[in-house]
Design a protein around this motif. Structure first.
Motif, PDB file in Angstrom:
ATOM      1  N   ARG A 153      50.973  34.391  13.422  1.00 14.62           N
ATOM      2  CA  ARG A 153      51.020  34.831  12.020  1.00 14.62           C
ATOM      3  C   ARG A 153      50.437  33.816  11.048  1.00 14.62           C
ATOM      4  O   ARG A 153      50.381  34.074   9.851  1.00 14.62           O
ATOM      5  CB  ARG A 153      52.462  35.136  11.635  1.00 14.62           C
ATOM      6  N   CYS A 194      60.386  27.406   4.172  1.00 17.31           N
ATOM      7  CA  CYS A 194      60.801  28.791   4.372  1.00 17.31           C
ATOM      8  C   CYS A 194      61.673  28.867   5.617  1.00 17.31           C
ATOM      9  O   CYS A 194      61.633  27.981   6.468  1.00 17.31           O
ATOM     10  CB  CYS A 194      59.595  29.730   4.487  1.00 17.31           C
ATOM     11  N   PRO A 213      61.718  31.459   0.672  1.00 17.54           N
ATOM     12  CA  PRO A 213      61.345  32.640   1.450  1.00 17.54           C
ATOM     13  C   PRO A 213      62.155  32.684   2.749  1.00 17.54           C
ATOM     14  O   PRO A 213      62.360  31.662   3.406  1.00 17.54           O
ATOM     15  CB  PRO A 213      59.857  32.436   1.737  1.00 17.54           C
ATOM     16  N   LYS A 270      60.406  44.328  15.237  1.00  7.97           N
ATOM     17  CA  LYS A 270      61.235  44.354  14.034  1.00  7.97           C
ATOM     18  C   LYS A 270      60.983  43.169  13.097  1.00  7.97           C
ATOM     19  O   LYS A 270      61.720  42.981  12.144  1.00  7.97           O
ATOM     20  CB  LYS A 270      62.717  44.361  14.432  1.00  7.97           C
ATOM     21  N   THR A 271      59.970  42.373  13.361  1.00 10.44           N
ATOM     22  CA  THR A 271      59.704  41.197  12.533  1.00 10.44           C
ATOM     23  C   THR A 271      59.508  41.598  11.074  1.00 10.44           C
ATOM     24  O   THR A 271      58.810  42.562  10.778  1.00 10.44           O
ATOM     25  CB  THR A 271      58.462  40.450  13.046  1.00 10.44           C
ATOM     26  N   LYS A 272      60.146  40.830  10.178  1.00  9.32           N
ATOM     27  CA  LYS A 272      59.984  41.047   8.742  1.00  9.32           C
ATOM     28  C   LYS A 272      59.744  39.690   8.078  1.00  9.32           C
ATOM     29  O   LYS A 272      60.683  38.998   7.701  1.00  9.32           O
ATOM     30  CB  LYS A 272      61.229  41.709   8.159  1.00  9.32           C
ATOM     31  N   ILE A 273      58.492  39.307   8.005  1.00 10.86           N
ATOM     32  CA  ILE A 273      58.104  38.072   7.316  1.00 10.86           C
ATOM     33  C   ILE A 273      57.093  38.504   6.257  1.00 10.86           C
ATOM     34  O   ILE A 273      55.924  38.736   6.560  1.00 10.86           O
ATOM     35  CB  ILE A 273      57.499  37.035   8.285  1.00 10.86           C
ATOM     36  N   ASP A 274      57.560  38.640   5.030  1.00 13.44           N
ATOM     37  CA  ASP A 274      56.696  39.148   3.964  1.00 13.44           C
ATOM     38  C   ASP A 274      56.168  38.030   3.064  1.00 13.44           C
ATOM     39  O   ASP A 274      56.013  38.214   1.865  1.00 13.44           O
ATOM     40  CB  ASP A 274      57.415  40.223   3.155  1.00 13.44           C
ATOM     41  N   PHE A 275      55.893  36.883   3.672  1.00 17.18           N
ATOM     42  CA  PHE A 275      55.321  35.756   2.947  1.00 17.18           C
ATOM     43  C   PHE A 275      54.367  35.028   3.881  1.00 17.18           C
ATOM     44  O   PHE A 275      54.434  35.179   5.098  1.00 17.18           O
ATOM     45  CB  PHE A 275      56.422  34.806   2.433  1.00 17.18           C
ATOM     46  N   ASP A 276      53.465  34.261   3.293  1.00 18.41           N
ATOM     47  CA  ASP A 276      52.460  33.534   4.052  1.00 18.41           C
ATOM     48  C   ASP A 276      53.074  32.240   4.595  1.00 18.41           C
ATOM     49  O   ASP A 276      53.625  31.447   3.832  1.00 18.41           O
ATOM     50  CB  ASP A 276      51.281  33.217   3.130  1.00 18.41           C
ATOM     51  N   GLY A 287      62.717  35.135   6.311  1.00 19.32           N
ATOM     52  CA  GLY A 287      62.276  36.264   7.117  1.00 19.32           C
ATOM     53  C   GLY A 287      63.042  36.360   8.413  1.00 19.32           C
ATOM     54  O   GLY A 287      63.874  35.507   8.728  1.00 19.32           O
TER      55      GLY A 287
END
Length: 176
Positions: A118, A34, A62, A83-89, A64
């Motif tokens: 995270r 990712c 993925p 503003k972090t945008k990590i929409d996956f594991d 982010g």
């Protein structure tokens, strides 16, 4: 102020393509990979690398964006929302942190700290469009578009069409 063009748009595109191929080769494809770009230009670079992987491998990795502001050691705390945008594991993933310029390594250290909060990636790799040197921490990028030794008085600025309406890497130096 004296300005020098280090990379024009086509040189930037070639460097991004080379970084993309190196990521694919080192990781033996896209499985478990990712991308996480550091706001703001690193996030744009990560999206471009992701799009390049999609066109080459026909796979979506993925991707982010990471806001490292709360993890920096040289800034006061901010009241602005993260503003972090990590929409996956990221657990068990091979995370490639993407940044436009690496210099001291402190931004990368903050990014690693932010990622670790995270989850627990299998490994963390680093891609930088420009490496200026001047390390203060034992951090080295795995993928580099261009090594650019600079003096402390010089400034490197990456421009990206998505944010600046043009692509290029520029070196600014005081005349004198």
């Amino acid at each position: 102020m004296k300005t020098r063009v280090i990379m024009d748009a086509s040189a930037m595109e070639r460097a991004i393509t080379r970084i993309t191929y190196e990521i694919l080769e080192r990781n033996k494809g896209t499985e478990g990979v990712c991308l996480v770009g550091i706001f703001s230009r690193g996030a744009v670079l990560a999206k471009r690398i992701s799009a390049k992987i999609q066109s080459l491998e026909h796979v979506t990795v993925p991707c982010g964006a990471l806001d490292i502001t709360p993890y920096r050691d040289d800034k006061k705390e901010s009241d602005l929302p993260e503003k972090t945008k990590i929409d996956f594991d990221i657990n068990g993933m091979r995370v490639v942190i993407v940044d436009d310029v690496i210099c001291t390594g402190r931004t990368t250290r903050a990014a690693i700290d932010a990622l670790i909060t995270r989850g627990r990636p299998d490994c963390i790799q680093l891609a930088a469009l420009v490496d200026r040197g001047h390390r203060e921490l034992p951090i080295r990028p795995d993928y580099v578009g261009k090594n650019l030794p600079t003096s402390g008085e010089e400034t490197v600025r990456v421009k990206m069409t998505e944010l600046d309406n043009a692509d290029g890497v520029f070196l600014y130096a005081e005349e004198g």
